[in-house]
Design a protein around this motif. Sequence first.
Motif, PDB file in Angstrom:
ATOM      1  N   LYS A 249     -18.702   7.574 -25.524  1.00 11.12           N
ATOM      2  CA  LYS A 249     -19.460   6.516 -25.212  1.00 11.12           C
ATOM      3  C   LYS A 249     -19.163   5.158 -25.143  1.00 11.12           C
ATOM      4  O   LYS A 249     -19.406   4.103 -25.848  1.00 11.12           O
TER       5      LYS A 249
ATOM      6  N   THR B 298     -21.708   2.256 -24.714  1.00 10.97           N
ATOM      7  CA  THR B 298     -22.451   2.608 -23.710  1.00 10.97           C
ATOM      8  C   THR B 298     -23.689   3.661 -24.402  1.00 10.97           C
ATOM      9  O   THR B 298     -24.070   4.359 -23.306  1.00 10.97           O
ATOM     10  N   GLY B 299     -24.005   3.518 -25.391  1.00  9.63           N
ATOM     11  CA  GLY B 299     -25.091   4.480 -26.034  1.00  9.63           C
ATOM     12  C   GLY B 299     -24.932   5.660 -26.516  1.00  9.63           C
ATOM     13  O   GLY B 299     -23.706   5.971 -26.708  1.00  9.63           O
TER      14      GLY B 299
ATOM     15  N   SER C 122     -22.342   5.434 -31.740  1.00 10.26           N
ATOM     16  CA  SER C 122     -21.582   4.879 -30.615  1.00 10.26           C
ATOM     17  C   SER C 122     -20.720   3.427 -31.155  1.00 10.26           C
ATOM     18  O   SER C 122     -19.804   3.027 -30.764  1.00 10.26           O
ATOM     19  N   LYS C 123     -21.335   2.633 -31.927  1.00 11.97           N
ATOM     20  CA  LYS C 123     -21.083   1.487 -32.468  1.00 11.97           C
ATOM     21  C   LYS C 123     -19.701   1.651 -33.214  1.00 11.97           C
ATOM     22  O   LYS C 123     -18.918   0.938 -33.509  1.00 11.97           O
TER      23      LYS C 123
END
Length: 219
Positions: free
Chosen positions: A180, A195-196, A200-201
């Motif tokens: 993502k 992107t979610g 994902s971070k």
Amino acid sequence: MDILTAIKNRHSVRNYIDKAIDNETLAALKAEIDACNKESGFHIQLVANEPKAFEGMMANYGKFSGVQNYIALVGRKDADFDEKSGYYGERIALKAQMLGLNTCWVAMTFSKGAAKKAVTIHSGEKLGCVLALGYGKTQGVAHKSKPMTDLCETNGNVPEWFKNGMEAAMLAPTATNQQKFIFTLSGDTVTAKATGGFYSKVDLGIVKYHFEIGSGRTL
């Protein structure tokens, strides 16, 4: 083994043999952790010969076995904690690969309580993911990847360095292989964003490190 080879060869490994990591290898890995902590302000720690974090129900659910060592990603509770833990955690994972070790990113399927007892967490800090560490029963298997065109946005001719960076990013581990993220090339400037999706971070930090190694450019 150089770092580009490590990127190609490193795969997630959940099952480990009963073999202690030798002192020279541990020292080299600790030196890399110290360098990452100095650069990032994190408090990443190596936990050796301590199997309790991977002995419980969660570890069984995650299909882990034989894990006696791990890297604990500890740092201040800042807004960029997740991304920085991904970036520096993957840097350490690739160093481990270069030293002949195997790793696996672990977000939930370990005993966080046991891990917290084994590390030092200062006021204002927290424990995020850990990296299982040791000598794998296998070298793992490569994950499938989305097409490069689904993971980046470009206009006009795409320079070779950007392609190289994207190829390295596509080899990066992400939670449940969700990939993502999106890289955008505008002129000579590259930006990347999540992107979610869950974790994902953290994934963004991982793929940014891969892109930098592959492209030779700093984001």
